[in-house]
Design an enzyme around this catalytic site. Structure first.
Site, PDB file in Angstrom:
ATOM      1  N   TYR A  12     128.715  65.601  91.730  1.00  0.00           N
ATOM      2  CA  TYR A  12     129.783  65.545  92.621  1.00  0.00           C
ATOM      3  C   TYR A  12     131.170  66.153  91.700  1.00  0.00           C
ATOM      4  CZ  TYR A  12     133.853  64.052  95.406  1.00  0.00           C
ATOM      5  OH  TYR A  12     135.025  64.325  96.148  1.00  0.00           O
TER       6      TYR A  12
ATOM      7  N   GLN B  59     131.775  59.985 101.596  1.00  0.00           N
ATOM      8  CA  GLN B  59     130.621  60.770 102.198  1.00  0.00           C
ATOM      9  C   GLN B  59     129.610  61.214 101.744  1.00  0.00           C
ATOM     10  OE1 GLN B  59     133.979  61.133 102.737  1.00  0.00           O
ATOM     11  NE2 GLN B  59     134.398  63.213 103.371  1.00  0.00           N
TER      12      GLN B  59
ATOM     13  N   ASN C 149     138.248  60.053  92.527  1.00  0.00           N
ATOM     14  CA  ASN C 149     139.361  58.937  92.665  1.00  0.00           C
ATOM     15  C   ASN C 149     138.755  57.594  92.950  1.00  0.00           C
ATOM     16  OD1 ASN C 149     138.497  58.643  95.453  1.00  0.00           O
ATOM     17  ND2 ASN C 149     140.032  60.171  96.086  1.00  0.00           N
TER      18      ASN C 149
ATOM     19  N   SER D  89     141.800  60.279  85.826  1.00  0.00           N
ATOM     20  CA  SER D  89     141.509  60.433  84.573  1.00  0.00           C
ATOM     21  C   SER D  89     143.064  59.782  83.660  1.00  0.00           C
ATOM     22  CB  SER D  89     142.018  62.007  84.419  1.00  0.00           C
ATOM     23  OG  SER D  89     141.613  62.506  83.081  1.00  0.00           O
TER      24      SER D  89
ATOM     25  N   GLN E  98     147.042  65.306  81.493  1.00  0.00           N
ATOM     26  CA  GLN E  98     146.397  64.200  82.229  1.00  0.00           C
ATOM     27  C   GLN E  98     147.099  63.833  83.275  1.00  0.00           C
ATOM     28  OE1 GLN E  98     143.060  63.434  81.574  1.00  0.00           O
ATOM     29  NE2 GLN E  98     143.492  65.303  80.463  1.00  0.00           N
TER      30      GLN E  98
ATOM     31  N   HIS F  87     146.679  65.475  86.661  1.00  0.00           N
ATOM     32  CA  HIS F  87     145.276  65.386  87.615  1.00  0.00           C
ATOM     33  C   HIS F  87     145.704  64.499  88.899  1.00  0.00           C
ATOM     34  CE1 HIS F  87     141.902  66.899  85.435  1.00  0.00           C
ATOM     35  NE2 HIS F  87     142.306  66.465  84.207  1.00  0.00           N
TER      36      HIS F  87
ATOM     37  N   GLU G  65     139.897  57.310  78.056  1.00  0.00           N
ATOM     38  CA  GLU G  65     138.854  58.204  78.401  1.00  0.00           C
ATOM     39  C   GLU G  65     138.864  59.411  77.152  1.00  0.00           C
ATOM     40  OE1 GLU G  65     138.104  61.214  82.043  1.00  0.00           O
ATOM     41  OE2 GLU G  65     140.061  60.620  81.754  1.00  0.00           O
ATOM     42  N   HIS G  66     140.229  59.937  77.087  1.00  0.00           N
ATOM     43  CA  HIS G  66     140.457  60.969  76.022  1.00  0.00           C
ATOM     44  C   HIS G  66     141.456  60.177  74.983  1.00  0.00           C
ATOM     45  CE1 HIS G  66     140.069  63.018  79.740  1.00  0.00           C
ATOM     46  NE2 HIS G  66     139.298  63.714  79.214  1.00  0.00           N
TER      47      HIS G  66
ATOM     48  N   ASP H 102     138.273  69.920  77.923  1.00  0.00           N
ATOM     49  CA  ASP H 102     138.228  69.936  79.386  1.00  0.00           C
ATOM     50  C   ASP H 102     137.572  71.235  79.829  1.00  0.00           C
ATOM     51  OD1 ASP H 102     138.991  67.430  80.356  1.00  0.00           O
ATOM     52  OD2 ASP H 102     140.749  68.319  81.322  1.00  0.00           O
TER      53      ASP H 102
ATOM     54  N   GLU I 209     103.517  30.989  76.688  1.00  0.00           N
ATOM     55  CA  GLU I 209     104.522  31.251  77.708  1.00  0.00           C
ATOM     56  C   GLU I 209     103.940  30.763  78.973  1.00  0.00           C
ATOM     57  OE1 GLU I 209     107.590  34.997  76.370  1.00  0.00           O
ATOM     58  OE2 GLU I 209     105.932  35.288  77.912  1.00  0.00           O
TER      59      GLU I 209
ATOM     60  N   HIS J 258      97.910  37.124  81.512  1.00  0.00           N
ATOM     61  CA  HIS J 258      98.215  37.887  80.183  1.00  0.00           C
ATOM     62  C   HIS J 258      97.101  37.665  79.200  1.00  0.00           C
ATOM     63  CE1 HIS J 258     101.992  38.864  82.437  1.00  0.00           C
ATOM     64  NE2 HIS J 258     102.361  39.709  81.608  1.00  0.00           N
TER      65      HIS J 258
END
Length: 431
Positions: free
Chosen positions: A124, A191, A214, A238, A260, A263, A327-328, A361, A415, A420
């Protein structure tokens, strides 16, 4: 930006808090769109594109004619820059190849592990407010290196230019071809996530979805991951944290914060510094540089969610950064080396005054698809392993059965798993 001067630990929770929408309403909206896409497929995707991106589509797929036109619209200079970035990203990710292992854990018991690519992946690429063709490189390049058989890309058709009928920015299409994307579709937002998770008449169902977005996209990825498809990570709006002192360059720091902030309005930036004068200088630089930005309004709104924090020393700065789990993270000080050793939670770290976040980036080679919203405490950024599975194998000889068989029997019996135990007992009798 809100300023905190020597905040106590009780204020840290407020400092590291991210901006967010009404979560209940957000989840309900996302759930409704996903259910509709699952039920009505392409028809629903097209209707949401008309509603949200204001475009009526005859076809969701990008055609070869559109790809050819995109090639003619991208300048040679930009194409060369994309090729350079792709080369560096490829080099860094090729170095991450996993070497198969084979171990004889006990005589006659041989265990091995190898890496197998995920066959179908969905990428995406956001495009609502900016054509993020760099994200195409970051997502598709490691997928191609890993050997994924089908690489599907969805991006919103928000490009408008009176000189072309293209609805996706040509640089996105060119980057997709360079990086080896199999199929491209004009679909964005919730979607698009639903289409790749469930499959529609034209958009294939994939096994894992990658990419930032987002808060709606992040919520959609989390919802579909509950039972329909794997995801890379919860990658939302971001963010950056900059640690500065008296040796830092105020104009550099301000530029990194704004890079940043531009964004999106739900982005967030954080400056942590041991120098009170630095806050004043950075504030001044922010005002000066903000005025020159084409996305000034977006960046200004993001700054309202952001903080400038004065702390007593570097130890406290690193503690606060690790709590924030950015994140950064930019260590914009001359003594960045010892600080780097104290990093525990971060998506990607930039060392020294010249390592601007923009380098990561675009073209340094590291991946810019990273965990946000504090998820760096538990998630890694996208890497070659993200597109693979580690599959284990084991082989037992007669000697191996004799060596571990009795232990297996005893453990299975303890067990209370009789079948088994029996599976090993029959083999022990055979050997």
């Amino acid at each position: 930006m809100k300023i905190y001067n020597y905040p106590g630990k009780e204020e840290w929770a407020e400092i590291v808090r991210r901006p967010h929408l009404d979560n209940a309403k957000l989840q309900e909206t996302v759930s409704g769109v996903l259910a509709d896409v699952r039920q009505r497929g392409d028809e629903a995707v097209k209707e949401y594109e008309e509603r949200f991106d204001h475009i009526s589509l005859d076809s969701l797929a990008v055609s070869e004619e559109e790809m050819a036109e995109a090639e003619s619209l991208v300048s040679l200079e930009l194409k060369e820059s994309i090729v350079l970035a792709h080369s560096n990203i490829r080099k860094f990710h090729e170095a991450q190849f996993f070497n198969p292992i084979k171990v004889e854990t006990t005589p006659g018991v041989i265990c091995s592990q190898r890496s197998i690519p995920i066959e179908k992946v969905g990428l995406y690429v956001p495009g609502g407010t900016a054509p993020l063709f760099s994200t195409v490189l970051m997502l598709a390049t490691p997928a191609k290196i890993a050997g994924c058989r089908e690489i599907v890309l969805c991006t919103p058709p928000t490009y408008r230019d009176e000189n072309t009928k293209l609805t996706i920015h040509p640089a996105i299409l060119v980057a997709a071809r360079i990086a080896g994307v199999s199929k491209i579709f004009k679909a964005g937002g919730v979607q698009a996530i639903g289409a790749m998770a469930y499959g529609t008449e034209n958009i294939p169902k994939v096994y894992k979805i990658f990419g930032p977005g987002n808060q709606y996209v992040m919520a959609a990825k989390q919802q579909v991951s509950l039972g329909d498809v794997a995801i890379d990570m919860p990658a939302g709006p971001s963010e950056v944290c900059v640690i500065a002192d008296e040796t830092s360059v105020p104009s550099f720091v301000a530029a990194d914060l704004l890079s940043q902030a531009e964004h999106g309005i739900d982005s967030q930036v954080l400056l942590i510094t041991t120098c009170e004068e630095m806050i004043k200088k950075v504030e001044h630089e922010l005002q000066q540089q903000l005025e020159a930005l084409s996305r000034k309004d977006i960046a200004a709104q993001a700054l309202e969610n952001s903080r400038l924090v004065l702390v007593k020393d570097k130890e406290e700065a690193m503690q606060l950064s690790n709590l924030y789990a950015p994140e950064h993270l930019i260590l914009a000080t001359d003594d960045w080396l010892p600080l780097a050793d104290k990093v525990v939670n971060a998506g990607s770290v930039f060392l020294g005054k010249y390592a601007c976040e923009s380098a990561g980036d675009y073209a340094s080679g590291t991946n810019h698809t990273l965990p946000t919203h504090g998820y760096a405490t538990a998630y890694s950024g996208v890497n070659l392993d993200s597109y693979c599975r580690k599959v284990t194998f084991q082989m037992l000889t007669e000697e191996g059965v004799k060596k571990i068989g009795p232990a297996v029997e005893r453990m299975a019996e303890a067990e209370q798993l009789q079948a088994h135990k029996n599976a090993m007992t029959l083999r022990l009798k055979e050997v």
